[in-house]
Design a protein around this motif. Structure first.
Motif, mmCIF file in Angstrom:
data_model
loop_
_atom_site.group_PDB
_atom_site.id
_atom_site.type_symbol
_atom_site.label_atom_id
_atom_site.label_comp_id
_atom_site.label_asym_id
_atom_site.label_seq_id
_atom_site.Cartn_x
_atom_site.Cartn_y
_atom_site.Cartn_z
ATOM 1 N N GLU A 34 0.624 -1.405 -0.141
ATOM 2 C CA GLU A 34 -0.337 0.073 0.608
ATOM 3 C C GLU A 34 1.242 1.206 -0.103
ATOM 4 N N LEU A 35 1.830 1.349 0.733
ATOM 5 C CA LEU A 35 2.375 2.490 0.846
ATOM 6 C C LEU A 35 3.335 2.323 -0.685
ATOM 7 N N LEU A 36 4.080 1.445 -1.615
ATOM 8 C CA LEU A 36 4.368 1.984 -2.444
ATOM 9 C C LEU A 36 3.562 2.271 -3.562
ATOM 10 N N ALA A 37 2.016 2.396 -3.805
ATOM 11 C CA ALA A 37 1.367 2.430 -4.434
ATOM 12 C C ALA A 37 1.081 3.520 -4.074
ATOM 13 N N ALA A 38 0.768 4.188 -3.040
ATOM 14 C CA ALA A 38 0.322 5.342 -2.201
ATOM 15 C C ALA A 38 1.066 6.713 -3.303
ATOM 16 N N GLU A 39 2.365 6.400 -3.331
ATOM 17 C CA GLU A 39 2.943 7.860 -4.545
ATOM 18 C C GLU A 39 3.287 7.574 -5.448
ATOM 19 N N ASP A 40 3.267 7.659 -6.553
ATOM 20 C CA ASP A 40 4.056 8.121 -7.810
ATOM 21 C C ASP A 40 6.202 8.248 -7.166
ATOM 22 N N SER A 55 10.149 -0.307 -5.824
ATOM 23 C CA SER A 55 8.420 0.254 -6.795
ATOM 24 C C SER A 55 8.363 -1.406 -6.533
ATOM 25 N N LEU A 56 6.438 -0.827 -7.335
ATOM 26 C CA LEU A 56 5.711 -1.694 -7.082
ATOM 27 C C LEU A 56 6.160 -2.281 -8.441
ATOM 28 N N GLY A 57 5.866 -4.248 -7.890
ATOM 29 C CA GLY A 57 6.045 -4.576 -9.156
ATOM 30 C C GLY A 57 4.884 -5.084 -10.363
ATOM 31 N N GLU A 68 12.624 4.442 4.342
ATOM 32 C CA GLU A 68 11.837 5.497 4.282
ATOM 33 C C GLU A 68 10.675 4.381 4.656
ATOM 34 N N ILE A 69 10.873 3.014 4.084
ATOM 35 C CA ILE A 69 9.848 2.339 4.566
ATOM 36 C C ILE A 69 9.716 1.923 6.097
#
Length: 232
Positions: free
Chosen positions: A27-33, A74-76, A40-41
């Motif tokens: 959800e964090l990876l998807a929250a921002e572009d 990033s998101l995969g 940071e995570i």
């Protein structure tokens, strides 16, 4: 016997916690572009760095996360596959509501989903007894910040700096109204789709008409249709 039960319960709780933390990372990876460092995570989610490394290793193995260089993630692309698998379920949930909207308003009804910075038409229902109506095809694309359906998707998300004024207005009213943004003379009315917990599904339900509509009535019907799809 009791010891085995306790051990099983403890293992189950640990597995559930690990899954929960993995979902938080996604959800964090998807929250921002942008891409995130492990630090940071860990800082944002209140986790130990080693735990984040382990979670990212598992997510990367399943292509749900991907190294982005310089120690960032990033998101995969595996997320896209999961999204495609979810679309048939979403289509089944919204189809009855789209049929009702199309017949009640004499307008084309559709469900649109977000894909990156674009809005993509998932499914369309056209009114059966209207000679003149807009025809839309599944797979059609347009920018998220144009047209009622895309703006409704943005309205379903958390507020963001620089977003169109219509998005903030839609959050207050519950639906978006546009005039001629994508098709000259067309009126679009759309509401965001959410899950039962109130989280955005990055999708919307909308109607498009080439004639005048009772905006308030149509807006209420679109919002009701979105709520019914959520319940389904």
């Amino acid at each position: 016997m009791v010891t085995d039960d306790v051990g099983t319960e403890s293992s189950s709780r640990h597995g559930a916690m690990t899954l929960d933390r993995g979902l938080q990372v996604l959800e964090l990876l998807a929250a921002e572009d942008r891409d995130f460092t492990v630090a940071e995570i860990a800082s944002t989610l209140g986790m130990h760095r080693q735990a984040v490394y382990r979670l990212l290793a598992t997510l990367t193995a399943h292509h749900l996360a991907a190294p982005a260089g310089s120690g960032r993630y990033s998101l995969g692309l595996g997320i896209l596959r999961l999204s495609r698998l979810a679309h048939p379920q979403l289509r089944r949930a919204v189809l009855p509501q789209l049929r009702q909207l199309a017949e009640a308003l004499g307008a084309t009804a559709q469900c649109v989903v977000a894909e990156g910075s674009e809005a993509v038409t998932l499914t369309v229902v056209e009114p059966s007894d209207e000679i003149f109506h807009l025809s839309q095809r599944p797979g059609a694309r347009h920018p998220l910040d144009q047209g009622a359906s895309g703006l409704a998707i943005l309205a379903g998300r958390a507020s963001a700096a620089g977003e169109p004024a219509a998005v903030a207005e839609a959050r207050s009213r519950g639906y978006v109204v546009t005039h001629g943004q994508l098709t000259p003379g067309a009126i679009g009315i759309a509401a965001p789709l959410r899950d039962r917990a109130g989280r955005s599904l990055d999708a919307s339900i909308s109607v498009i008409a080439l004639r005048e509509l009772d905006i308030e009535r149509a807006g209420e019907l679109v919002v009701q249709a979105a709520a019914a799809a959520t319940a389904a």
